[in-house]
Write a protein that holds these residues in place. Structure first.
Motif, PDB file in Angstrom:
ATOM      1  N   MET A 277      50.535  50.610  10.182  1.00 54.45           N
ATOM      2  CA  MET A 277      51.959  50.345  10.207  1.00 54.45           C
ATOM      3  C   MET A 277      52.696  51.462  10.958  1.00 54.45           C
ATOM      4  N   PHE A 278      52.231  52.697  10.751  1.00 56.69           N
ATOM      5  CA  PHE A 278      52.844  53.832  11.445  1.00 56.69           C
ATOM      6  C   PHE A 278      52.719  53.672  12.954  1.00 56.69           C
TER       7      PHE A 278
ATOM      8  N   ALA B  49      48.848  43.326  11.495  1.00 58.23           N
ATOM      9  CA  ALA B  49      48.818  42.011  10.852  1.00 58.23           C
ATOM     10  C   ALA B  49      47.537  41.805  10.047  1.00 58.23           C
ATOM     11  N   ALA B  50      46.500  42.551  10.361  1.00 60.46           N
ATOM     12  CA  ALA B  50      45.231  42.437   9.638  1.00 60.46           C
ATOM     13  C   ALA B  50      45.247  43.235   8.333  1.00 60.46           C
ATOM     14  N   THR B  51      46.347  43.906   8.035  1.00 62.79           N
ATOM     15  CA  THR B  51      46.459  44.690   6.806  1.00 62.79           C
ATOM     16  C   THR B  51      47.259  43.912   5.770  1.00 62.79           C
ATOM     17  N   SER B  52      47.475  44.536   4.653  1.00 65.73           N
ATOM     18  CA  SER B  52      48.219  43.882   3.573  1.00 65.73           C
ATOM     19  C   SER B  52      49.731  43.970   3.769  1.00 65.73           C
ATOM     20  N   ARG B  53      50.193  44.537   4.837  1.00 64.65           N
ATOM     21  CA  ARG B  53      51.630  44.716   5.075  1.00 64.65           C
ATOM     22  C   ARG B  53      52.198  43.652   6.012  1.00 64.65           C
TER      23      ARG B  53
ATOM     24  N   LEU C 225      49.804  36.871  17.914  1.00 60.35           N
ATOM     25  CA  LEU C 225      49.240  38.162  17.520  1.00 60.35           C
ATOM     26  C   LEU C 225      49.117  38.281  16.004  1.00 60.35           C
ATOM     27  N   ILE C 226      50.142  37.856  15.285  1.00 59.18           N
ATOM     28  CA  ILE C 226      50.081  37.905  13.821  1.00 59.18           C
ATOM     29  C   ILE C 226      49.015  36.934  13.311  1.00 59.18           C
ATOM     30  N   GLY C 227      48.964  35.742  13.877  1.00 56.05           N
ATOM     31  CA  GLY C 227      47.932  34.774  13.483  1.00 56.05           C
ATOM     32  C   GLY C 227      46.532  35.277  13.763  1.00 56.05           C
ATOM     33  N   ALA C 228      46.339  35.896  14.904  1.00 52.22           N
ATOM     34  CA  ALA C 228      45.018  36.436  15.252  1.00 52.22           C
ATOM     35  C   ALA C 228      44.638  37.575  14.310  1.00 52.22           C
ATOM     36  N   GLY C 229      45.590  38.429  13.967  1.00 57.83           N
ATOM     37  CA  GLY C 229      45.323  39.514  13.019  1.00 57.83           C
ATOM     38  C   GLY C 229      44.945  38.974  11.654  1.00 57.83           C
TER      39      GLY C 229
END
Length: 105
Positions: free
Chosen positions: A1-2, A36-40, A84-88
């Motif tokens: 996220m950082f 996007a692959a994280t919990s955030r 990008l979010i969907g791919a993550g």
């Protein structure tokens, strides 16, 4: 996220320093995918939407000269963010599934 926030900040500084034809989302595409692959995910989507809104406002001068270009710019950036979010998310789900397969076997 950082890294995502740092990337978005760098893009803002770049665009504020001088006019640029560069996009707003694609320069941070790796950061969006990874975050996007994280919990955030909610934060990733919120940052992306804020960036898209600012991008649409920043490009408003294009409306008078070329409405089609403006629509392609804003819709294209939005679609790229969604991809990008969907791919993550898909990548994270694949990793979880593989982890379950290895645990069961």
């Amino acid at each position: 996220m950082f890294v995502l926030l740092l990337s978005v900040a760098a893009i803002f500084v770049y665009h504020l320093a001088s006019w640029s034809p560069a996009g707003w989302i694609w320069p941070a595409s790796v950061a969006y995918f990874t975050a996007a692959a994280t919990s955030r995910l909610r934060w990733v989507a919120a940052v992306g939407i804020a960036q898209l809104v600012y991008s649409a406002i920043d490009a408003r001068w294009i409306i008078d000269s070329n409405l089609t270009r403006y629509l392609i710019h804003t819709i294209g950036e939005g679609l790229l963010l969604a991809v990008l979010i969907g791919a993550g998310l898909a990548y994270a789900a694949t990793l979880r599934w593989q982890g379950r397969q290895h645990s069961a076997g």
